[in-house]
Write a protein that holds these residues in place. Structure first.
Motif, PDB file in Angstrom:
ATOM      1  N   ASN A 165     -12.882  44.451  61.761  1.00 40.65           N
ATOM      2  CA  ASN A 165     -11.764  45.375  61.946  1.00 40.65           C
ATOM      3  C   ASN A 165     -11.887  46.025  63.316  1.00 40.65           C
ATOM      4  N   PRO A 166     -11.279  45.437  64.328  1.00 36.88           N
ATOM      5  CA  PRO A 166     -11.416  45.985  65.677  1.00 36.88           C
ATOM      6  C   PRO A 166     -10.802  47.364  65.839  1.00 36.88           C
ATOM      7  N   ASN A 167      -9.895  47.747  64.932  1.00 35.70           N
ATOM      8  CA  ASN A 167      -9.231  49.051  65.041  1.00 35.70           C
ATOM      9  C   ASN A 167      -9.992  50.179  64.366  1.00 35.70           C
ATOM     10  N   ILE A 193      -0.086  56.627  65.980  1.00 40.82           N
ATOM     11  CA  ILE A 193       0.570  57.470  64.968  1.00 40.82           C
ATOM     12  C   ILE A 193       1.653  56.712  64.221  1.00 40.82           C
ATOM     13  N   ASN A 194       2.107  55.594  64.749  1.00 44.77           N
ATOM     14  CA  ASN A 194       3.113  54.794  64.053  1.00 44.77           C
ATOM     15  C   ASN A 194       2.496  53.783  63.093  1.00 44.77           C
ATOM     16  N   GLU A 195       1.158  53.773  63.039  1.00 43.29           N
ATOM     17  CA  GLU A 195       0.469  52.814  62.180  1.00 43.29           C
ATOM     18  C   GLU A 195      -0.319  53.473  61.062  1.00 43.29           C
ATOM     19  N   ALA A 196      -0.800  54.694  61.312  1.00 41.00           N
ATOM     20  CA  ALA A 196      -1.674  55.327  60.317  1.00 41.00           C
ATOM     21  C   ALA A 196      -1.746  56.832  60.562  1.00 41.00           C
ATOM     22  N   MET A 253     -24.770  73.412  55.942  1.00 38.99           N
ATOM     23  CA  MET A 253     -24.714  71.972  56.175  1.00 38.99           C
ATOM     24  C   MET A 253     -23.418  71.402  55.613  1.00 38.99           C
ATOM     25  N   TYR A 254     -22.779  70.556  56.389  1.00 40.43           N
ATOM     26  CA  TYR A 254     -21.536  69.903  55.990  1.00 40.43           C
ATOM     27  C   TYR A 254     -21.681  68.395  56.157  1.00 40.43           C
ATOM     28  N   THR A 255     -20.958  67.668  55.312  1.00 40.98           N
ATOM     29  CA  THR A 255     -20.856  66.222  55.472  1.00 40.98           C
ATOM     30  C   THR A 255     -19.402  65.884  55.812  1.00 40.98           C
ATOM     31  N   TYR A 256     -19.221  64.782  56.521  1.00 42.19           N
ATOM     32  CA  TYR A 256     -17.859  64.397  56.886  1.00 42.19           C
ATOM     33  C   TYR A 256     -17.792  62.905  57.145  1.00 42.19           C
ATOM     34  N   LYS A 257     -16.593  62.383  57.056  1.00 39.89           N
ATOM     35  CA  LYS A 257     -16.301  61.047  57.552  1.00 39.89           C
ATOM     36  C   LYS A 257     -14.863  61.032  58.048  1.00 39.89           C
ATOM     37  N   VAL A 258     -14.627  60.230  59.071  1.00 42.65           N
ATOM     38  CA  VAL A 258     -13.288  60.156  59.633  1.00 42.65           C
ATOM     39  C   VAL A 258     -12.585  58.953  59.038  1.00 42.65           C
ATOM     40  N   GLY A 259     -11.263  59.056  58.962  1.00 43.50           N
ATOM     41  CA  GLY A 259     -10.535  57.983  58.310  1.00 43.50           C
ATOM     42  C   GLY A 259      -9.100  57.883  58.758  1.00 43.50           C
ATOM     43  N   HIS A 260      -8.463  56.793  58.313  1.00 41.87           N
ATOM     44  CA  HIS A 260      -7.057  56.552  58.591  1.00 41.87           C
ATOM     45  C   HIS A 260      -6.393  56.059  57.309  1.00 41.87           C
ATOM     46  N   ARG A 261      -5.246  56.644  57.008  1.00 40.83           N
ATOM     47  CA  ARG A 261      -4.439  56.173  55.885  1.00 40.83           C
ATOM     48  C   ARG A 261      -3.309  55.332  56.442  1.00 40.83           C
ATOM     49  N   LEU A 262      -3.383  54.019  56.204  1.00 39.19           N
ATOM     50  CA  LEU A 262      -2.340  53.127  56.678  1.00 39.19           C
ATOM     51  C   LEU A 262      -1.076  53.337  55.861  1.00 39.19           C
ATOM     52  N   PHE A 263       0.056  52.909  56.402  1.00 35.49           N
ATOM     53  CA  PHE A 263       1.317  53.152  55.711  1.00 35.49           C
ATOM     54  C   PHE A 263       1.542  52.223  54.525  1.00 35.49           C
ATOM     55  N   ASN A 264       0.582  51.299  54.298  1.00 41.23           N
ATOM     56  CA  ASN A 264       0.615  50.531  53.050  1.00 41.23           C
ATOM     57  C   ASN A 264      -0.303  51.164  52.002  1.00 41.23           C
ATOM     58  N   SER A 265      -0.731  52.422  52.288  1.00 41.27           N
ATOM     59  CA  SER A 265      -1.529  53.246  51.363  1.00 41.27           C
ATOM     60  C   SER A 265      -2.995  52.828  51.261  1.00 41.27           C
ATOM     61  N   THR A 266      -3.455  51.946  52.126  1.00 41.91           N
ATOM     62  CA  THR A 266      -4.885  51.640  52.157  1.00 41.91           C
ATOM     63  C   THR A 266      -5.581  52.587  53.137  1.00 41.91           C
TER      64      THR A 266
END
Length: 612
Positions: A165-167, A193-196, A253-266
């Motif tokens: 997944n290069p993106n 922003i037009n993808e996720a 202490m905090y935990t985190y992860k970054v993410g993207h919600r695609l417009f197909n809901s994945t």
């Protein structure tokens, strides 16, 4: 005697000029005469790269084996990694009209000589390399060239190599927000922003999670100010996202992860990380700060080896990673990665520091190699940024400045107040930046935050670097003329700079005079400011002048970094550590009470009052 003195300073001038050139120089990719490349494809030559698909387990870096062969081998043959994989004439931009006929219109991401790990290559025509690839939002190909870097001839091109997944979201970097209880998370991805939708999922360690949205920025070739950033150094930077995590509990202490919600809901997720929130301003706890400048980036595989960057840069990074549990915040005070207009190198740098920047705030300052370009409002009219003119630094990293194009800011960390200047903009009395510096110094409550630290890239205080000695100022010309009265009035404890690639510490000083005879243990008022050059993060070292000054207490022609440890409101430990072994080679302590800060010193109190 006068003639001897003139000869001596003439020698210094020559040495100083040489040192500036050797310490900074051009980017290794600039050695490739891209516009002169020609086709010389040979059916009997080949390049094979394996595996062809990388990142199958979600990793964002992976070693690739490259095997190659040429029927006419030469010691000048070299191997280059390109991304995107199609680097032919069809991808050339009108920005590159000098390439005629166009074959190469973009620089490779990295290169290495064909005989680097295969000394028998010239005799056998066969060789292999291990190369490290990082996820950079596109596929890769590897090419074999003959003719050296000056007259490159394309002999063979490999198969394509691609991440699954290069993106994917990669290389998160933390920074303090505009308030003490806010942490920012910045990362890079291939999703616009037009993808996720970009966001951070985060929460107290072991507690509930929440989602915070992220803003998205990018820039195009037109945002660059000149070549090579606008021509052969250009590469699509992807999208840079920043989210603001607010109302944090001090030291939690905090935990985190970054993410993207695609417009197909994945959903696309990064790995999970953790950080410790900043202490409340004035809070009494153990607080540890690392400061250095001029580190640069380098490759674990030895590619683009240049100017002593490789081992020093990686050694500095390695020492910080090894001691990360004993570090709370990092300040990289200018000359960040020396991309010099080769945009791909910013990805390489953020990948290199990911273990650090994803765990503790990684605060940066603006240096000449980030900002300077003629006709763009720089205080200096040189071309050190390679046409980036500040855009990359301002976008790839967050700093809590009112305007990131004016890269000065203040930030509080517990018992510390840091005033971070931008030496690529005018700092002299009457300027906008001067007013900021005075406000930053004047507004701190020293009973709660006793440790007042001034940070800047160029040396505005004192340095025995040979090119400053030639000027006769032992610092940036006009550097301390306006600022020294502010440092003295507001009793700045330590001022730390980069730019000169070595380490040096002065006595507490005001107007060229040491104000305290101690060298390693300061008790009570300093009566001046201790000035430190910590520019040995990784870039090629800079010589000292042979002249001996009364104010220079310790010099080291080596790579290293500074660490400040505040034990409480009365006790501070300063340490200089070498990047080669992480051991302490210079140190001092400050021990004092609040009344010592209140006491008048020369230049810090009026000479008379109405009461007197």
């Amino acid at each position: 005697m006068r003639e001897l003195r003139l000869i001596f300073f003439g020698i210094l001038l020559v040495l100083g000029t040489f040192q500036v050139a050797s310490s900074h120089g051009g980017h290794p990719l600039s050695r490739i005469a891209i516009g002169k490349a020609t086709y010389a494809l040979n059916d009997n030559a080949y390049v094979k790269a394996s595996p062809a698909v990388v990142g199958l387990k979600g990793q964002n870096s992976e070693w690739v084996t490259v095997e190659y062969s040429s029927p006419n081998p030469s010691v000048d043959d070299w191997i280059a990694v390109f991304s995107p994989s199609n680097f032919s004439a069809s991808t050339c931009s009108a920005e590159n009209p000098s390439v005629n006929p166009p074959l190469l219109c973009s620089a490779p991401i990295k290169y290495q000589y064909a005989n680097y790990s295969s000394p028998q290559y010239k005799g056998t025509g066969k060789g292999s390399l291990k190369l490290m690839l990082i996820n950079q939002r596109s596929d890769f190909s590897v090419a074999l060239f003959s003719g050296g870097l000056v007259k490159p001839k394309l002999v063979a091109v490999s198969n394509k190599i691609a991440f699954t997944n290069p993106n994917a979201p990669v290389y998160p970097r933390l920074a303090q927000g505009k308030t003490w209880n806010e942490m920012t998370v910045t990362w890079t991805s291939g999703y616009g922003i037009n993808e996720a939708e970009a966001f951070v999922q985060w929460g107290r360690k072991g507690g509930d999670r929440t989602h915070s949205p992220a803003g998205t920025l990018t820039f195009d070739r037109g945002s660059m100010c000149g070549a090579p950033a606008r021509t052969v150094g250009w590469r699509d930077p992807g999208y840079i996202h920043t989210s603001f995590l607010k109302e944090l509990w001090p030291n939690a202490m905090y935990t985190y992860k970054v993410g993207h919600r695609l417009f197909n809901s994945t959903y696309i997720w990064s790995s999970e990380y953790q950080f410790k929130a900043s202490p409340y301003p004035g809070q009494n706890s153990l607080q540890r700060v690392v400061i250095f400048g001029d580190m640069g980036k380098d490759e674990a595989d030895g590619s683009n080896e240049y100017n002593d960057f490789q081992y020093a840069s990686l050694n500095t990074t390695g020492q910080l990673i090894q001691d990360l549990k004993n570090i709370d915040i990092v300040f990289h005070i200018g000359d960040i990665c020396y991309a010099n207009g080769y945009i791909s190198q910013w990805d390489q740098f953020t990948a290199q520091i990911e273990p650090i920047a994803s765990t503790v705030p990684y605060m940066i300052a603006s240096g000449n190699h980030e900002r300077d370009w003629p006709g763009t409002g720089s205080f200096y009219g040189n071309k050190d940024s390679g046409g980036e003119c500040g855009v990359l630094a301002e976008t790839m990293f967050y700093v809590p400045a009112e305007n990131r194009a004016k890269f000065w800011y203040s930030t509080d960390y517990g018992m510390f107040r840091f005033c971070v200047a931008d030496t690529e903009h005018d700092w002299r009395e009457g300027t906008e930046q001067y007013k900021f510096i005075e406000h930053c110094l004047a507004s701190v409550d020293r009973q709660k935050q006793p440790w007042l630290i001034f940070l800047a890239h160029r040396v505005l205080g004192y340095s025995s670097g040979i090119f400053y000695a030639v000027d006769g100022s032992f610092a940036e010309p006009m550097g301390r003329e306006s600022l020294q009265k502010l440092w003295q009035k507001y009793k700045v404890d330590i001022a730390i700079y980069g730019h000169v690639h070595n380490y040096e510490r002065t006595c507490p000083i005001y107007q060229n005079i040491c104000t305290n005879k101690e060298k390693n243990y300061y008790k009570g008022t300093l009566n001046g400011t201790i000035h430190v050059v910590a520019g040995g993060g990784g870039a090629g070292l800079a010589e000292f002048t042979p002249l001996q000054t009364t104010w220079s207490l310790y010099r080291d022609y080596d790579y290293g970094f500074v660490k400040l440890t505040a034990f409480d409101h009365s006790n501070l430990l300063f340490e200089y550590k070498k990047s080669s072994d992480g051991k302490v080679y210079d140190s001092f302590r400050i021990s004092r009470d609040y009344r010592d800060i209140l006491a008048c010193t020369v230049g810090s109190c009026p000479s008379t009052t109405l009461a007197s």
